[in-house]
Design a protein around this motif. Structure first.
Motif, short mmCIF file in Angstrom:
data_model
loop_
_atom_site.label_atom_id
_atom_site.label_comp_id
_atom_site.label_asym_id
_atom_site.label_seq_id
_atom_site.Cartn_x
_atom_site.Cartn_y
_atom_site.Cartn_z
N ALA A 1 0.84 -1.20 0.00
CA ALA A 1 0.00 0.00 0.00
C ALA A 1 0.88 1.25 0.00
CB ALA A 1 -0.93 -0.02 1.20
N ALA A 2 1.91 1.26 0.83
CA ALA A 2 2.81 2.41 0.87
C ALA A 2 3.58 2.55 -0.44
CB ALA A 2 3.79 2.26 2.04
N PHE A 3 3.93 1.43 -1.05
CA PHE A 3 4.72 1.43 -2.29
C PHE A 3 3.98 2.14 -3.43
CE2 PHE A 3 6.25 -0.74 -6.18
CZ PHE A 3 7.61 -0.47 -6.08
N ILE A 4 2.64 1.98 -3.48
CA ILE A 4 1.87 2.60 -4.57
C ILE A 4 1.12 3.84 -4.12
CG2 ILE A 4 1.62 0.42 -5.81
CD1 ILE A 4 -1.28 0.29 -4.76
N GLY A 5 1.27 4.21 -2.85
CA GLY A 5 0.59 5.41 -2.36
C GLY A 5 -0.86 5.20 -2.01
N ALA A 6 -1.27 3.95 -1.75
CA ALA A 6 -2.64 3.69 -1.32
C ALA A 6 -2.82 4.19 0.10
CB ALA A 6 -2.97 2.21 -1.42
N GLU A 7 -3.99 4.73 0.38
CA GLU A 7 -4.21 5.32 1.70
C GLU A 7 -4.49 4.28 2.77
OE1 GLU A 7 -6.93 8.95 3.63
OE2 GLU A 7 -7.04 8.46 1.48
N HIS A 8 -5.07 3.15 2.37
CA HIS A 8 -5.49 2.15 3.35
C HIS A 8 -5.03 0.76 2.92
CE1 HIS A 8 -8.11 5.28 4.95
NE2 HIS A 8 -8.58 5.45 3.73
N PRO A 9 -4.48 -0.06 3.83
CA PRO A 9 -4.08 -1.42 3.48
C PRO A 9 -5.23 -2.29 2.98
CG PRO A 9 -3.06 -0.76 5.55
CD PRO A 9 -4.07 0.30 5.20
N ASP A 10 -6.47 -2.01 3.43
CA ASP A 10 -7.58 -2.86 2.98
C ASP A 10 -7.97 -2.58 1.53
OD1 ASP A 10 -8.98 -0.46 3.13
OD2 ASP A 10 -10.43 -1.15 4.62
N GLU A 11 -7.25 -1.65 0.88
CA GLU A 11 -7.45 -1.42 -0.55
C GLU A 11 -6.56 -2.33 -1.39
OE1 GLU A 11 -8.69 3.30 -0.69
OE2 GLU A 11 -6.57 2.81 -0.38
N LEU B 1 -25.40 -14.97 -0.33
CA LEU B 1 -24.21 -14.59 0.41
C LEU B 1 -24.25 -13.10 0.71
CD1 LEU B 1 -21.35 -16.48 -1.48
CD2 LEU B 1 -22.32 -17.06 0.74
N ALA B 2 -24.05 -12.77 1.96
CA ALA B 2 -23.94 -11.37 2.34
C ALA B 2 -22.47 -10.98 2.33
CB ALA B 2 -24.53 -11.14 3.73
N ALA B 3 -22.15 -9.85 1.72
CA ALA B 3 -20.77 -9.44 1.57
C ALA B 3 -20.14 -9.12 2.91
CB ALA B 3 -20.67 -8.23 0.64
N GLY B 4 -18.88 -9.47 3.03
CA GLY B 4 -18.12 -9.15 4.22
C GLY B 4 -17.19 -7.99 3.97
N LYS B 5 -16.10 -7.92 4.73
CA LYS B 5 -15.19 -6.79 4.66
C LYS B 5 -14.06 -7.06 3.67
CE LYS B 5 -15.97 -5.27 9.46
NZ LYS B 5 -15.31 -5.00 10.76
N MET B 6 -13.53 -5.98 3.15
CA MET B 6 -12.34 -6.03 2.31
C MET B 6 -11.10 -6.08 3.22
SD MET B 6 -12.78 -5.97 -1.00
CE MET B 6 -11.50 -4.99 -1.80
N PRO B 7 -10.01 -6.69 2.75
CA PRO B 7 -9.82 -7.31 1.43
C PRO B 7 -10.23 -8.77 1.37
CG PRO B 7 -7.76 -7.29 2.61
CD PRO B 7 -8.75 -6.63 3.52
N GLY B 8 -10.62 -9.33 2.54
CA GLY B 8 -10.98 -10.74 2.55
C GLY B 8 -12.12 -11.09 1.61
N LEU B 9 -12.97 -10.11 1.32
CA LEU B 9 -14.09 -10.33 0.42
C LEU B 9 -13.64 -10.92 -0.92
CD1 LEU B 9 -17.18 -9.80 -0.16
CD2 LEU B 9 -16.44 -7.63 -1.14
N PRO C 1 6.11 -15.82 -9.74
CA PRO C 1 4.89 -16.03 -10.53
C PRO C 1 3.73 -16.49 -9.64
CG PRO C 1 6.78 -17.12 -11.54
CD PRO C 1 7.21 -16.70 -10.17
N GLY C 2 2.52 -16.27 -10.12
CA GLY C 2 1.35 -16.73 -9.39
C GLY C 2 0.89 -15.81 -8.29
N THR C 3 1.39 -14.59 -8.26
CA THR C 3 0.98 -13.60 -7.26
C THR C 3 0.63 -12.31 -7.98
OG1 THR C 3 2.56 -14.56 -5.70
CG2 THR C 3 1.63 -12.42 -5.15
N GLY C 4 -0.60 -11.87 -7.82
CA GLY C 4 -1.05 -10.60 -8.37
C GLY C 4 -1.54 -9.70 -7.26
N ILE C 5 -1.64 -8.44 -7.56
CA ILE C 5 -2.13 -7.47 -6.58
C ILE C 5 -3.18 -6.61 -7.25
CG2 ILE C 5 -1.53 -5.68 -4.93
CD1 ILE C 5 1.29 -7.61 -6.53
N LEU C 6 -4.32 -6.48 -6.59
CA LEU C 6 -5.41 -5.65 -7.07
C LEU C 6 -5.63 -4.52 -6.08
CD1 LEU C 6 -7.92 -4.90 -8.77
CD2 LEU C 6 -9.20 -6.62 -7.47
N TYR C 7 -5.51 -3.30 -6.57
CA TYR C 7 -5.86 -2.14 -5.75
C TYR C 7 -7.32 -1.78 -6.02
CZ TYR C 7 -6.52 2.79 -4.62
OH TYR C 7 -7.03 3.96 -4.15
N CYS C 8 -8.10 -1.64 -4.94
CA CYS C 8 -9.51 -1.21 -5.03
C CYS C 8 -9.70 -0.03 -4.11
CB CYS C 8 -10.47 -2.33 -4.61
SG CYS C 8 -10.43 -3.81 -5.61
#
Length: 426
Positions: free
Chosen positions: A91-101, A282-290, A249-256
Motif C-alpha cells: 500500500a505504501a509502495f503505490i501510495g494507497a491510503e489504506h491497506p484494505d485497498e 451470500l452477504a458481503a463481508g469486509k475487504m480485502p478478505g471479500l 509467478p502466481g501472485t497478483g495485486i489488485l488495488y480497489c
C-alpha cells in the motif's frame, strides 16, 4: 528449534545485498545472470529474481511452514502478521491510503477478472458501457468480453467501446473523450503498454468526464519499472504482477479504492472470503478478505515483500531513469538500420522518452525467425504477437525490454547484432 527471528542473518543474499546496492553490484544479486554470457532483454515478460526473493521462498518451505488466518499457534500467527505487513508495505509502495485497498490474487490476470466479476456483475445495467483499448494485453481485453457474455446470458446487454492509440503508444484521450457518454461506467487502460511502451495516465480526462466514471489501470508493466502513484492516477482499480517486479509467478495485486468497496461481490467465494450465508445467498463481508477466498500464495506474497525491499533499495525512480537511458540508446542505435520499422511507442516521441520497452520489425525476416537468430547470438527477446488479442497485430514483432541489471554495452551489442542480420538479408 530456533525461531526465524533468532537465525543468523549471514545468508548469501544478505552478504551481497545492502540497503543501498550500487549498479556495479546489481547483477550479483540475480543468480540467473551471474554465470551466463546471454543477455536477458525480456523483463516485460518476467523479471529476474534477486537472492532475497529466492531465499524467502526457500525459507517458507523449509521452516515454520503453515497456513495463514487459520491457526493460533506461533507458526500460523507469525505468518499472518507477516502477510499483513506485506499488505501495508505494498500500500505504501503505490501510495494507497489504506491497506484494505490491497487485495492479493493468483496473478494479474486474476486481478483483472476480479474487477470484471466482482464489480461488473454486481453493478452494470442494461445499456451501460465500458471503454477499452483493443490493442491492450489480452488479459485486459478478454475479461471484459467474458463479462459481456455473462451479462447477456442474464438479460443485461452492455457495450464495449474501443478507443484508439496514438503513434507514441499511449491511450488517445481525445478519442476517449469523443466516445464517453452518460452511459459510460468504466475506462480501462494499460498504464505502460506491454508492446508499445507508451505511458498512459489519462491525465487529459481530468475534470472533463463525469467523476462517477471509474478508472482501471493495468500496471503490470509499470509496477517496479517506474514510480506508480495511485492518487495521481485517480485510480479506482489498479492491477499489478509480482513476477514483473522481482517477485514470484502466481501472485497478483489488485488495488480497489475504498469508494468502490460497497459495490463489490466475491469473485471467488470460499474459505476465508469474508462472506456469510443469508436468506438471499451470500452477504458481503469486509475487504480485502471479500476478494481473497481460498488459501493464498503464501510464499509468493512473502516474496513480494522481499522484492519491494530490493526495488526500494535501488529506488524505482532510479530504475526508470536507467531504463529511459537504455531505451533512448536502443532507439538511436536501431533507427538507421535499413528495413527496420518501429511499432508505436517511444521511437515516435518528440523528445527522449521510454520506460524500457520498444518493439520493431525487420523487413525480410519474420519476428519469430529474427528472435531465434538473436538467441543464437546470446540475446534473449520476446517475439510473436506478444499477447495482443486475436485480430490485433498477427504478423508479430520483436520486443526489447530492459531493467536495472542491463547495461549500455548490452544494448550496443544487441544493436550491432541486429545491424549484422539486416545486412545479411538485404
Amino acid at each position: 528449534m530456533r525461531s526465524p527471528a533468532s537465525r543468523s542473518p549471514d545468508t548469501q543474499a544478505e552478504k551481497l545485498w545492502s540497503p543501498a546496492p550500487q549498479h556495479t553490484t546489481a547483477r550479483a544479486l540475480f543468480p540467473a545472470l551471474t554465470d551466463t554470457t546471454e543477455v536477458y532483454l525480456d523483463s516485460a515478460a518476467t523479471t529476474q529474481k534477486p537472492l532475497p526473493v529466492i531465499e524467502t521462498i526457500h525459507r517458507y518451505h523449509s521452516a515454520d511452514t503453515a497456513n495463514v488466518g487459520r491457526g493460533t499457534y506461533p507458526w500460523a500467527t507469525g505468518l499472518t502478521a507477516r502477510i499483513a505487513r506485506v499488505r501495508e508495505q505494498f500500500a505504501a509502495f503505490i501510495g494507497a491510503e489504506h491497506p484494505d485497498e490491497v487485495v492479493f490474487t493468483g496473478g494479474a490476470t486474476a486481478a483483472v477478472n476480479a474487477v470484471a466479476l466482482s464489480w461488473g456483475l454486481a453493478t452494470l445495467a442494461d445499456g451501460e458501457e465500458i471503454l477499452y483499448n483493443a490493442s491492450d494485453h489480452a488479459s485486459n481485453v478478454y475479461p471484459w468480453l467474458h463479462l459481456r457474455g455473462l451479462l447477456a446470458g442474464a438479460g443485461r446487454h452492455i457495450e464495449l467501446i474501443p478507443y484508439r492509440v496514438t503513434d507514441t503508444g499511449e491511450a488517445d484521450t481525445d478519442d476517449i473523450l469523443a466516445k464517453v457518454t452518460p452511459r459510460t461506467r468504466l475506462i480501462t487502460t494499460s498504464h505502460l503498454h506491454h508492446v508499445f511502451g507508451g505511458l498512459s495516465t489519462l491525465a487529459g480526462l481530468r475534470g472533463r468526464i463525469d467523476p462517477t466514471v471509474l478508472l482501471c489501470f493495468d500496471c503490470s508493466q509499470s509496477g517496479g519499472h517506474l514510480p506508480v502513484d495511485i492518487a495521481a492516477l485517480a485510480a479506482d482499480f489498479a492491477i499489478f504482477a509480482a513476477h514483473k517486479m522481482f517477485g514470484a509467478p502466481g501472485t497478483g495485486i489488485l488495488y480497489c479504492h475504498r469508494r468502490v468497496h460497497d459495490r463489490l461481490i466475491p469473485f471467488l467465494p470460499g474459505g476465508n472470503s469474508a462472506v456469510r450465508p443469508d436468506a438471499t445467498g451470500l452477504a458481503a463481508g469486509k475487504m480485502p478478505g471479500l476478494l481473497e477466498g481460498g488459501t493464498p500464495n503464501i510464499p509468493g506474497i512473502l516474496a513480494l515483500g522481499s522484492a519491494l525491499e530490493v526495488l526500494e533499495s535501488f529506488g524505482v525512480g532510479a530504475i526508470a531513469t536507467h531504463n529511459r537511458a537504455l531505451t533512448a540508446r536502443l532507439i538511436e542505435g536501431l533507427r538507421p538500420i535499413p528495413g527496420l520499422t518501429f511499432l508505436p511507442g517511444p521511437a515516435y516521441a518528440a523528445d527522449a522518452a521510454g520506460y524500457g520497452i520498444a518493439s520493431f520489425t525487420l523487413e525480410g525476416i519474420s519476428a519469430t525467425d529474427l528472435g531465434f537468430v538473436l538467441s543464437r547470438s546470446g540475446f534473449l527477446v520476446r517475439t510473436g504477437t506478444q499477447c495482443l488479442p486475436a485480430g490485433g497485430d498477427d504478423t508479430g514483432s520483436v520486443r526489447v525490454s530492459t531493467h536495472i541489471y542491463n547495461t549500455p554495452d548490452e544494448i550496443d551489442g544487441f544493436v550491432a547484432c541486429v545491424r549484422s542480420i539486416a545486412e545479411e538479408i538485404t
